[in-house]
Design a protein around this motif. Sequence first.
Motif, PDB file in Angstrom:
ATOM      1  N   LEU A 302     118.184  40.638   5.854  1.00  0.00           N
ATOM      2  CA  LEU A 302     118.433  40.567   7.301  1.00  0.00           C
ATOM      3  C   LEU A 302     118.020  41.865   7.980  1.00  0.00           C
ATOM      4  CD1 LEU A 302     119.515  38.810   9.593  1.00  0.00           C
ATOM      5  CD2 LEU A 302     121.799  39.785   9.177  1.00  0.00           C
ATOM      6  N   LEU A 303     118.238  42.976   7.302  1.00  0.00           N
ATOM      7  CA  LEU A 303     117.847  44.266   7.874  1.00  0.00           C
ATOM      8  C   LEU A 303     116.325  44.376   7.981  1.00  0.00           C
ATOM      9  CD1 LEU A 303     118.693  46.964   8.988  1.00  0.00           C
ATOM     10  CD2 LEU A 303     118.962  47.825   6.643  1.00  0.00           C
ATOM     11  N   VAL A 304     115.598  43.823   7.026  1.00  0.00           N
ATOM     12  CA  VAL A 304     114.134  43.805   7.106  1.00  0.00           C
ATOM     13  C   VAL A 304     113.683  43.072   8.370  1.00  0.00           C
ATOM     14  CG1 VAL A 304     112.026  42.857   6.079  1.00  0.00           C
ATOM     15  CG2 VAL A 304     113.695  44.017   4.633  1.00  0.00           C
ATOM     16  N   GLU A 305     114.294  41.926   8.647  1.00  0.00           N
ATOM     17  CA  GLU A 305     113.910  41.150   9.827  1.00  0.00           C
ATOM     18  C   GLU A 305     114.239  41.896  11.115  1.00  0.00           C
ATOM     19  OE1 GLU A 305     112.043  38.418   9.628  1.00  0.00           O
ATOM     20  OE2 GLU A 305     112.095  38.964   7.489  1.00  0.00           O
ATOM     21  N   LEU A 306     115.386  42.575  11.145  1.00  0.00           N
ATOM     22  CA  LEU A 306     115.741  43.380  12.324  1.00  0.00           C
ATOM     23  C   LEU A 306     114.700  44.462  12.559  1.00  0.00           C
ATOM     24  CD1 LEU A 306     117.726  44.531  14.524  1.00  0.00           C
ATOM     25  CD2 LEU A 306     118.705  45.907  12.674  1.00  0.00           C
ATOM     26  N   ILE A 307     114.307  45.148  11.505  1.00  0.00           N
ATOM     27  CA  ILE A 307     113.361  46.262  11.629  1.00  0.00           C
ATOM     28  C   ILE A 307     112.000  45.766  12.110  1.00  0.00           C
ATOM     29  CG2 ILE A 307     112.030  47.903  10.238  1.00  0.00           C
ATOM     30  CD1 ILE A 307     114.742  48.316   8.682  1.00  0.00           C
ATOM     31  N   LYS A 308     111.542  44.669  11.583  1.00  0.00           N
ATOM     32  CA  LYS A 308     110.255  44.129  12.031  1.00  0.00           C
ATOM     33  C   LYS A 308     110.324  43.739  13.503  1.00  0.00           C
ATOM     34  CE  LYS A 308     109.684  41.079   8.697  1.00  0.00           C
ATOM     35  NZ  LYS A 308     109.041  40.066   7.812  1.00  0.00           N
ATOM     36  N   HIS A 309     111.445  43.170  13.930  1.00  0.00           N
ATOM     37  CA  HIS A 309     111.611  42.815  15.348  1.00  0.00           C
ATOM     38  C   HIS A 309     111.588  44.061  16.223  1.00  0.00           C
ATOM     39  CE1 HIS A 309     113.305  41.254  19.063  1.00  0.00           C
ATOM     40  NE2 HIS A 309     114.243  42.193  18.970  1.00  0.00           N
ATOM     41  N   LYS A 310     112.333  45.088  15.833  1.00  0.00           N
ATOM     42  CA  LYS A 310     112.376  46.320  16.629  1.00  0.00           C
ATOM     43  C   LYS A 310     110.982  46.929  16.753  1.00  0.00           C
ATOM     44  CE  LYS A 310     116.883  46.821  17.365  1.00  0.00           C
ATOM     45  NZ  LYS A 310     117.490  46.905  18.720  1.00  0.00           N
ATOM     46  N   ASN A 311     110.265  46.994  15.648  1.00  0.00           N
ATOM     47  CA  ASN A 311     108.940  47.613  15.659  1.00  0.00           C
ATOM     48  C   ASN A 311     107.963  46.835  16.536  1.00  0.00           C
ATOM     49  OD1 ASN A 311     110.042  49.409  13.839  1.00  0.00           O
ATOM     50  ND2 ASN A 311     108.930  48.636  12.070  1.00  0.00           N
ATOM     51  N   ARG A 312     108.026  45.507  16.457  1.00  0.00           N
ATOM     52  CA  ARG A 312     107.059  44.677  17.172  1.00  0.00           C
ATOM     53  C   ARG A 312     107.409  44.474  18.640  1.00  0.00           C
ATOM     54  NH1 ARG A 312     106.838  40.437  12.107  1.00  0.00           N
ATOM     55  NH2 ARG A 312     105.110  41.435  10.973  1.00  0.00           N
TER      56      ARG A 312
END
Length: 321
Positions: A302-312
């Motif tokens: 879930l943290l991976v998905e959060l990070i990708k969202h923040k970056n994009r």
Amino acid sequence: MAVSFKDLGLCNTRDMFAGAMAGKYAIPAYNFNNMEQLQAIISGCAQSRSPVILQVSKGARNYANGTLLRYMAMGAVELAHQTAPIPIALHLDHGDSFELCKDCVDSGFSSVMIDGSHLSFQENMALTKKVVEYAHQFDVSVEGELGVLAGIEDEVSSEVSHYTDPEEVEEFVRFTGVDSLAISIGTSHGAFKFAPGKPVPPLRFDILEEIERRLPGFPIVLHGASSVVPEYVDMINAYGGDIKGALGVPEEQLRRAASSAVCKINIDSDGRLAFTAAIRKALAENPAEFDPRKYLSPARDLLVELIKHKNREVLGSAERI
């Protein structure tokens, strides 16, 4: 014996900030405390092809052990290169003394923050300059701070905020020689940034714009910039948690900041919330489970998905490599 960050495969933030300034985006600075959080940060940034600053607070460094952190950083570089060779910096967040900053420089950190914002202006300048003079001998970047953020996070706390005075920034940067400057324009530490039931006040972009005018092309940093994603708060509460009235900085305001002189945006609470939400859900749905891998894995995912969202979608740092 001192260890160079270059031997660990790390970067300082100088080139990162130059690229962010030119491209109108902000470098993500994610705090971590354990292996799974570090794995998620590196995986999320490598998959989204974003440079990243790994942040360690004083409390996290004590928790994880300084020597172990050095080797975790080396492993992070190797892990990233399996997907994409992204630039990675290791940064001390809210260093509160010269001795702590020096120890981190000697341990292989490529960037340190000296937070003298609780001191008088003159004392803050003197302490910051002392750290800069030491760190720059080893090509280590230094972040200073003017202004005080409200809220509580790790060992950093203040009941009230004090906006950065734009009239002080030129003297501070010139005297200290810092590489970047953290400012206070309305962000706040922790998950409870604003009063519940009331409109979230907009960030003080007028202060930011005046600082940009006075320090053209100089890297600015925002602390306390988690959005406190409602989905994660709701998940925590649905599975036995008790987080009421948590509010963060709207993502559209952070995107606007990232397109300005703000080259680094710190995110800690959002990662903690996502991690905790997934663990609570996993344990609630599997109450007999006692293998940490079984509940830490979904938290990491879930943290991976959060990070990708923040970056994009928020910082604009994705696909910059």
